[in-house]
Design a protein around this motif. Structure first.
Motif, mmCIF file in Angstrom:
data_model
loop_
_atom_site.group_PDB
_atom_site.id
_atom_site.type_symbol
_atom_site.label_atom_id
_atom_site.label_comp_id
_atom_site.label_asym_id
_atom_site.label_seq_id
_atom_site.Cartn_x
_atom_site.Cartn_y
_atom_site.Cartn_z
ATOM 1 N N SER A 1 0.828 -1.215 0.000
ATOM 2 C CA SER A 1 0.000 0.000 0.000
ATOM 3 C C SER A 1 0.857 1.258 0.000
ATOM 4 C CB SER A 1 -0.924 0.014 1.216
ATOM 5 O OG SER A 1 -1.852 -1.041 1.151
ATOM 6 N N MET A 2 2.004 1.184 0.647
ATOM 7 C CA MET A 2 2.853 2.373 0.785
ATOM 8 C C MET A 2 3.231 2.956 -0.565
ATOM 9 S SD MET A 2 4.222 4.591 2.716
ATOM 10 C CE MET A 2 4.186 3.866 4.337
ATOM 11 N N LYS A 3 3.469 2.121 -1.568
ATOM 12 C CA LYS A 3 3.892 2.658 -2.860
ATOM 13 C C LYS A 3 2.797 3.502 -3.517
ATOM 14 C CE LYS A 3 2.830 -1.505 -5.503
ATOM 15 N NZ LYS A 3 3.379 -2.564 -6.322
ATOM 16 N N TYR A 4 1.543 3.307 -3.111
ATOM 17 C CA TYR A 4 0.436 4.087 -3.659
ATOM 18 C C TYR A 4 0.095 5.326 -2.823
ATOM 19 C CZ TYR A 4 -0.455 -0.068 -6.472
ATOM 20 O OH TYR A 4 -0.332 -1.121 -7.329
ATOM 21 N N ILE A 5 0.386 5.283 -1.525
ATOM 22 C CA ILE A 5 -0.089 6.366 -0.653
ATOM 23 C C ILE A 5 1.014 7.159 0.038
ATOM 24 C CG2 ILE A 5 -2.354 5.337 -0.280
ATOM 25 C CD1 ILE A 5 -1.383 4.281 2.394
ATOM 26 N N GLU A 6 2.261 6.921 -0.325
ATOM 27 C CA GLU A 6 3.359 7.684 0.246
ATOM 28 C C GLU A 6 3.131 9.172 0.030
ATOM 29 O OE1 GLU A 6 8.151 8.247 -0.320
ATOM 30 O OE2 GLU A 6 7.161 6.530 -1.236
ATOM 31 N N GLY A 7 3.282 9.953 1.077
ATOM 32 C CA GLY A 7 3.094 11.398 0.991
ATOM 33 C C GLY A 7 1.671 11.868 1.214
ATOM 34 N N SER A 8 0.757 10.947 1.497
ATOM 35 C CA SER A 8 -0.657 11.295 1.674
ATOM 36 C C SER A 8 -0.931 11.912 3.039
ATOM 37 C CB SER A 8 -1.531 10.051 1.514
ATOM 38 O OG SER A 8 -1.466 9.578 0.200
ATOM 39 N N VAL A 9 -2.072 12.591 3.115
ATOM 40 C CA VAL A 9 -2.551 13.173 4.364
ATOM 41 C C VAL A 9 -3.924 12.599 4.655
ATOM 42 C CG1 VAL A 9 -3.231 15.296 5.557
ATOM 43 C CG2 VAL A 9 -1.289 15.321 3.967
ATOM 44 N N LEU A 10 -4.079 12.004 5.832
ATOM 45 C CA LEU A 10 -5.368 11.502 6.293
ATOM 46 C C LEU A 10 -6.042 12.614 7.077
ATOM 47 C CD1 LEU A 10 -7.350 9.101 6.643
ATOM 48 C CD2 LEU A 10 -6.097 8.562 8.754
ATOM 49 N N ASP A 11 -7.270 12.943 6.687
ATOM 50 C CA ASP A 11 -8.007 14.033 7.326
ATOM 51 C C ASP A 11 -9.413 13.555 7.643
ATOM 52 O OD1 ASP A 11 -8.602 16.531 8.352
ATOM 53 O OD2 ASP A 11 -8.542 17.571 6.433
ATOM 54 N N TYR A 12 -10.139 14.363 8.400
ATOM 55 C CA TYR A 12 -11.541 14.101 8.691
ATOM 56 C C TYR A 12 -12.311 15.357 8.346
ATOM 57 C CZ TYR A 12 -15.744 12.436 10.950
ATOM 58 O OH TYR A 12 -17.024 11.996 11.187
ATOM 59 N N GLU A 13 -13.339 15.194 7.523
ATOM 60 C CA GLU A 13 -14.124 16.346 7.094
ATOM 61 C C GLU A 13 -15.576 16.182 7.505
ATOM 62 O OE1 GLU A 13 -13.569 16.859 2.895
ATOM 63 O OE2 GLU A 13 -11.446 17.337 3.129
ATOM 64 N N SER A 14 -16.166 17.279 7.949
ATOM 65 C CA SER A 14 -17.584 17.324 8.285
ATOM 66 C C SER A 14 -18.270 18.249 7.301
ATOM 67 C CB SER A 14 -17.787 17.869 9.699
ATOM 68 O OG SER A 14 -17.170 17.040 10.648
ATOM 69 N N GLY A 15 -19.413 17.806 6.810
ATOM 70 C CA GLY A 15 -20.141 18.632 5.854
ATOM 71 C C GLY A 15 -21.626 18.403 5.947
ATOM 72 N N LEU A 16 -22.368 19.108 5.126
ATOM 73 C CA LEU A 16 -23.821 18.992 5.128
ATOM 74 C C LEU A 16 -24.289 17.622 4.659
ATOM 75 C CD1 LEU A 16 -24.849 22.480 3.698
ATOM 76 C CD2 LEU A 16 -25.066 21.653 6.049
ATOM 77 N N GLN A 17 -23.551 17.013 3.720
ATOM 78 C CA GLN A 17 -24.007 15.751 3.167
ATOM 79 C C GLN A 17 -23.345 14.536 3.793
ATOM 80 O OE1 GLN A 17 -24.311 15.544 -1.007
ATOM 81 N NE2 GLN A 17 -25.582 17.346 -1.127
ATOM 82 N N ALA A 18 -22.145 14.712 4.358
ATOM 83 C CA ALA A 18 -21.465 13.545 4.924
ATOM 84 C C ALA A 18 -20.329 13.967 5.835
ATOM 85 C CB ALA A 18 -20.923 12.661 3.802
ATOM 86 N N ASP A 19 -20.009 13.098 6.756
ATOM 87 C CA ASP A 19 -18.837 13.224 7.608
ATOM 88 C C ASP A 19 -17.983 11.996 7.341
ATOM 89 O OD1 ASP A 19 -20.045 15.418 8.754
ATOM 90 O OD2 ASP A 19 -20.589 14.393 10.598
ATOM 91 N N GLY A 20 -16.664 12.169 7.352
ATOM 92 C CA GLY A 20 -15.838 10.992 7.186
ATOM 93 C C GLY A 20 -14.378 11.305 6.940
ATOM 94 N N PHE A 21 -13.596 10.233 6.913
ATOM 95 C CA PHE A 21 -12.173 10.329 6.675
ATOM 96 C C PHE A 21 -11.917 10.512 5.181
ATOM 97 C CE2 PHE A 21 -12.519 8.062 10.666
ATOM 98 C CZ PHE A 21 -11.577 8.718 11.442
ATOM 99 N N THR A 22 -10.913 11.317 4.872
ATOM 100 C CA THR A 22 -10.499 11.529 3.489
ATOM 101 C C THR A 22 -8.989 11.332 3.402
ATOM 102 O OG1 THR A 22 -10.132 13.899 3.788
ATOM 103 C CG2 THR A 22 -12.334 13.209 3.073
ATOM 104 N N VAL A 23 -8.533 10.955 2.220
ATOM 105 C CA VAL A 23 -7.104 10.813 1.963
ATOM 106 C C VAL A 23 -6.738 11.781 0.848
ATOM 107 C CG1 VAL A 23 -5.254 9.257 1.253
ATOM 108 C CG2 VAL A 23 -7.154 8.377 2.646
ATOM 109 N N GLU A 24 -5.857 12.709 1.153
ATOM 110 C CA GLU A 24 -5.322 13.617 0.147
ATOM 111 C C GLU A 24 -4.015 12.997 -0.339
ATOM 112 O OE1 GLU A 24 -3.383 17.992 0.085
ATOM 113 O OE2 GLU A 24 -5.285 17.804 1.149
ATOM 114 N N ASN A 25 -4.049 12.468 -1.553
ATOM 115 C CA ASN A 25 -2.954 11.657 -2.061
ATOM 116 C C ASN A 25 -2.292 12.351 -3.257
ATOM 117 O OD1 ASN A 25 -1.321 9.694 -3.216
ATOM 118 N ND2 ASN A 25 -2.773 8.052 -2.844
#
Length: 122
Positions: free
Chosen positions: A83-107
């Motif tokens: 998995s590391m070769k695909y996600i190296e340098g990514s940022v795991l975040d959590y976003e709250s919004g009107l339609q959904a809340d959840g974890f996001t990966v900025e890759n």
């Protein structure tokens, strides 16, 4: 097992975790009655989705020998080498919004995503 808790990132690839994402994950871990000192969040990439790859996350208490382990804001993150070769340098975040809340990966490795945002290509 490679461990990166110093924050310098010079010897191992980096995965960042925002404070909000760490707090949410730790709350979920505690809700599952898991020991936050032993357990962590496994972040991985799997085949699937219309673009070819998708992210997966689950709680884990037993990292594999070849996992890289990161610690951010008290949360341990386990990443396997495939998995590391695909996600190296990514940022795991959590976003709250009107339609959904959840974890996001900025890759930074993503070159395209499907229309719904559930899968990607590198």
């Amino acid at each position: 097992m490679s461990v990166d808790s110093t924050g310098d990132g010079e010897t191992t690839p980096r995965i960042e975790v925002t404070e909000e994402a760490a707090e949410r994950a730790l709350d979920l871990l505690k809700g599952e009655d898991m020991d936050v000192d032993e357990a962590g969040l496994r972040l991985y990439v799997q085949q699937g989705g219309c673009a070819g790859l998708s992210y997966g996350m689950r709680f884990d208490t037993d990292p594999d020998e070849d996992d890289t382990i990161y610690e951010h804001h008290g949360l341990r993150i386990f990443v396997d080498p495939a998995s590391m070769k695909y996600i190296e340098g990514s940022v795991l975040d959590y976003e709250s919004g009107l339609q959904a809340d959840g974890f996001t990966v900025e890759n930074p490795n993503v070159v395209s995503e499907c229309g719904c945002g559930e899968s990607f290509r590198t």
